[in-house]
Design an enzyme around this catalytic site. Structure first.
Site, short mmCIF file in Angstrom:
data_model
loop_
_atom_site.label_atom_id
_atom_site.label_comp_id
_atom_site.label_asym_id
_atom_site.label_seq_id
_atom_site.Cartn_x
_atom_site.Cartn_y
_atom_site.Cartn_z
CE1 TYR A 149 -1.36 8.10 10.63
CE2 TYR A 149 -2.49 9.47 12.20
CZ TYR A 149 -2.22 9.13 10.91
OH TYR A 149 -2.80 9.81 9.90
CE LYS A 219 -0.10 -2.92 1.20
NZ LYS A 219 -0.26 -3.30 -0.24
CG ASP A 270 -3.30 -2.76 -2.18
OD1 ASP A 270 -3.62 -3.44 -1.20
OD2 ASP A 270 -2.51 -3.15 -3.04
CG ASP A 294 -5.59 9.58 8.71
OD1 ASP A 294 -6.65 10.21 8.69
OD2 ASP A 294 -4.48 10.14 8.78
#
Ligand code: NAD
Length: 409
Positions: A149, A219, A270, A294
């Site tokens: 970002y 992740k 996830d 986000d």
């Protein structure tokens, strides 16, 4: 000087009559700001009988600023927030045009507001798409200044991307880019300092607010140095600064006197997005990187039916700077029609009162919001959802709903 909020040794000192700057915002901003100020003023008056008040000071940003002083984000606005430390804002239109940055992103970057704070707690009576929204009670700490970002990217086919591709191939031996000739590229900076200050804020918040656990969501299984770094630095910080200790089962805990120890754990993003649907009750405070945060914030807000009423804040706990804000946009389709739901900004103001440690007033606002929604007298967004579920409800305009909130205080 005694209207200035100050920060000493990491502690916020709030005078009895602080000046709080507000940005009205574009589109529906005017309508929701008017309700928010009335609700806050009434709650503060009820809680403190005149011994505490907020002195509102309007500062300009967005279209109103452009119209009045010829700039979307005048320097005076940034100066005022730096001076007064705590501000609240309505939504701002992102001016369309190449090179125009979002005003919200600019505010976050200029003031280095590294935490995007989003509490997600179910309010009784809010229509929700899940069976047990009351099991969701989390506070998300999303890193706000780093990650993919950060805006470091180059367009496919540009001379810049050509230079970076050549550097990667020639100097770094990178041969994994599948279609180099037509690739755009982005850079994902994740630092130890940036991760630590975010995770430190989340753990401190959990300890101060008697929360049960902190989960580092990442992740790191795929992006080993960036997201994996976030995880490794997080556990190391918990051990070094908070005395976290691994038990025989390999779980980390921070000792607390007279109450259950605070658990520090982690989850791959996830799996986390599945788990918040399957077993949301096992999570409490969440610390995560910018992009994950986000997605997570909006998914959680949807679970409790609050996507249009979710409150938020952008905070730098080291400088004390904080901007509380409605998380939705300017809703141009309903602006000026007395249709908008003011709760996102009202609940952001509740967060602001807690940040100022004015918890009595914050509790009054929270109770009033719960009572108002439970009564079924709501603005059109909720009215339609309640009608779909065949729950009796009464349609109110923004101003009338604001009056209900004040009556219920
Ligand atoms: P939006 O959130 O303004 O609207 C999406 C839909 O939700 C619309 O149908 C709107 O009527 C409805 N809606 C939003 N808030 C509502 C509320 N409180 N009560 C009832 N209905 C509500 O998103 P958008 O249309 O994508 O964006 C419009 C503008 O807002 C754009 O310029 C965008 O850049 C800006 N924006 C600003 C912020 C911010 O300042 N924090 C955030 C998002 C978008």
């Amino acid at each position: 000087m005694d209207s200035l909020i100050t920060l000493k040794n990491g502690k916020l000192f709030v005078p009895s009559h602080p000046i709080v700057p507000f940005i009205e915002g574009d589109g529906v901003g005017k309508e929701i700001t008017a309700v928010m100020k009335q609700v806050v003023d009434t709650a503060v008056a009820k809680a403190y009988a005149g011994n505490r008040t907020i002195e509102w000071k309007e500062i300009l940003a967005g279209q109103k600023a452009m119209d009045e002083v010829g700039s979307f984000l005048p320097d005076e606005t940034l100066d005022a927030i730096s001076h007064y430390k705590v501000a609240i804002k309505g939504p701002l239109t992102t001016p369309v045009g190449k090179g125009m940055r979002s005003l919200n992103v600019t505010l976050r970057q200029k003031l280095d507001l590294y935490v995007c704070l989003r509490p997600v707690e179910y309010l009784c009576g809010v229509p929700s798409p899940v069976k047990h929204p009351e099991k969701v009670d989390m506070v998300v700490f999303r890193e706000n200044t780093e990650d993919i970002y950060a805006g470091i990217e180059w367009e496919a086919g540009s001379s810049e991307v050509g230079k970076v591709l050549a550097f990667l191939a020639d100097e770094m031996g990178v041969d994994k880019i599948r279609f180099p000739k037509s690739s755009a590229l982005g850079i994902k900076p994740v630092s130890r300092e940036g991760s630590e200050r975010l995770i430190r804020s989340a753990i401190s918040y959990a300890l101060e607010n008697d929360r049960r656990n902190v989960t580092l969501v990442h992740k790191g299984n795929i992006m080993k140095f960036t997201e994996g770094g976030f995880l490794t630095w997080g556990y190391a910080l918990a051990e070094r600064e908070f005395g976290a200790v691994k038990n025989a089962q390999g779980r980390y805990f921070i000792k607390r006197q007279g109450q259950e120890d605070l658990e520090i754990k982690d989850c791959i993003c996830d799996a986390f997005l599945q788990n918040i649907l399957l077993k949301p009750e096992v999570y409490d405070v969440i610390a995560t990187l910018n992009l994950n945060g986000d997605y997570i914030s909006d998914a959680l807000a949807a679970e409790i039916g609050g996507i249009g009423i979710a409150p938020g804040a952008n905070i730098n706990y080291e400088s004390g700077f904080a901007i509380f804000e409605a998380t939705h946009g300017t809703a141009p389709d309903i602006a000026g029609k007395n249709l908008v739901n003011p709760l996102s900004l009202v609940l952001s103001a509740e967060m602001m009162l807690r940040y100022l440690h004015w918890n009595e007033a914050a509790d009054l606002v929270r109770d009033s919001v719960s009572r108002s929604i439970s009564s079924g007298k709501v603005t059109q967004d909720f009215y339609h959802l309640l009608q779909d579920e065949k729950i009796p409800s009464v349609l109110l305009g923004t101003r009338e709903f604001g009056e209900t909130l004040i009556e219920n205080l």
